[in-house]
Design a protein around this motif. Structure first.
Motif, PDB file in Angstrom:
ATOM      1  N   GLY A  76      -3.836   0.436   0.685  1.00 10.97           N
ATOM      2  CA  GLY A  76      -2.564   0.398   1.394  1.00 10.97           C
ATOM      3  C   GLY A  76      -2.574   1.231   2.663  1.00 10.97           C
ATOM      4  N   LEU A  77      -1.435   1.898   2.939  1.00 14.13           N
ATOM      5  CA  LEU A  77      -1.303   2.630   4.194  1.00 14.13           C
ATOM      6  C   LEU A  77      -2.306   3.779   4.309  1.00 14.13           C
ATOM      7  N   GLY A  78      -2.577   4.466   3.192  1.00 11.15           N
ATOM      8  CA  GLY A  78      -3.552   5.547   3.239  1.00 11.15           C
ATOM      9  C   GLY A  78      -4.930   5.062   3.636  1.00 11.15           C
ATOM     10  N   THR A  79      -5.335   3.941   3.062  1.00  8.17           N
ATOM     11  CA  THR A  79      -6.648   3.364   3.387  1.00  8.17           C
ATOM     12  C   THR A  79      -6.690   2.902   4.842  1.00  8.17           C
ATOM     13  N   LEU A  80      -5.614   2.253   5.287  1.00  6.58           N
ATOM     14  CA  LEU A  80      -5.561   1.812   6.685  1.00  6.58           C
ATOM     15  C   LEU A  80      -5.640   2.991   7.641  1.00  6.58           C
ATOM     16  N   ASP A  81      -4.946   4.069   7.303  1.00  8.14           N
ATOM     17  CA  ASP A  81      -4.991   5.274   8.131  1.00  8.14           C
ATOM     18  C   ASP A  81      -6.410   5.805   8.227  1.00  8.14           C
ATOM     19  N   GLU A  82      -7.102   5.864   7.105  1.00  9.50           N
ATOM     20  CA  GLU A  82      -8.479   6.375   7.084  1.00  9.50           C
ATOM     21  C   GLU A  82      -9.413   5.486   7.892  1.00  9.50           C
TER      22      GLU A  82
END
Length: 238
Positions: free
Chosen positions: A161-167
């Motif tokens: 999700g958003l955490g993975t996209l941010d990384e």
């Protein structure tokens, strides 16, 4: 970059294989056992001896939930086992939940070295992994990214999700800026990262994104091919 590559067959004398890609239009269509047909362009596959490997540790970004697609967990399990079998250190977000837990448990089950980087006090409940891993505590999500980048030679992104996209976005940005040189493999069942890839292409077409991002990323549906892909990208980035 291509969304499918030929499955790499390994033998006892080598840990991974290096992909050598030919010019566009010289490839062939290979059927995917996880989805649609996708073009692949390559000249040859060259064995890379273990002692010459450029990738000895891999950061893996993924969801802290299992998601609604069963293949996500299958990919996480296969990737964790493969990294352990190839004696490549797994660096992950330190949680025992979702795809993170599946990934780490798979690597542990094969005797792999696993480093978890966990942001203490960040979540509403404590979901740190309590298995046989090297757990390193940090104070924030940003510190977790910094530490995972520092500990790794390359990276893989499973669905998230958003955490993975941010990384993923920060990793690509830092590579483009020259802060680090970490190649990235996008690993899915054939129908997850394609939209992200298309979005970046559209941003590039609008003139606000440099095309160099394409040199650092490759999408695949085969966990066994990830190390070969990362070795090739890492070699090209030297």
């Amino acid at each position: 970059f291509s969304s499918r590559n030929e499955r790499l067959v390994q033998n006892e004398n080598t840990s991974i294989f290096k992909l050598s890609f030919g010019p566009s239009g010289t490839g062939k269509q290979l059927p995917s056992d996880r989805g649609a047909y996708c073009p692949v362009f390559f000249k040859q596959v060259t064995a890379v001896p273990k002692e010459n490997s450029l990738v000895t540790s891999v950061a893996v970004f993924c969801a802290s939930s299992l998601g609604a697609v069963n293949e996500f967990a299958d990919l996480a399990n296969e990737l964790g086992e493969h990294l352990a079998e190839q004696q490549v250190t797994l660096v992950f977000g330190g949680s025992d939940s979702g795809l993170m837990g599946v990934l780490a448990d798979a690597a542990i089950s094969k005797g792999g070295k696993v480093i978890g980087v966990y942001p203490e006090g960040t979540f509403s409940r404590d979901v740190r992994h309590r298995g046989e891993i090297d757990l390193r505590l940090v104070s924030s999500m940003h510190e977790r990214k910094l530490e995972m980048f520092r500990l790794s030679d390359a990276a893989v992104a499973l669905p998230g999700g958003l955490g993975t996209l941010d990384e993923v976005v920060e990793l690509l940005l830092w590579t483009q800026l020259g802060i680090h040189q970490l190649p990235l493999a996008l690993l899915d069942q054939g129908l997850f990262w394609n939209k992200f890839e298309e979005f970046l292409g559209e941003v590039e077409s609008s003139g606000v994104l440099n095309s160099t991002w394409r040199k650092h990323v490759f999408r695949t549906s085969e966990p066994e091919s990830v190390l070969g892909i990362l070795e090739d990208l890492k070699f090209r980035m030297k």
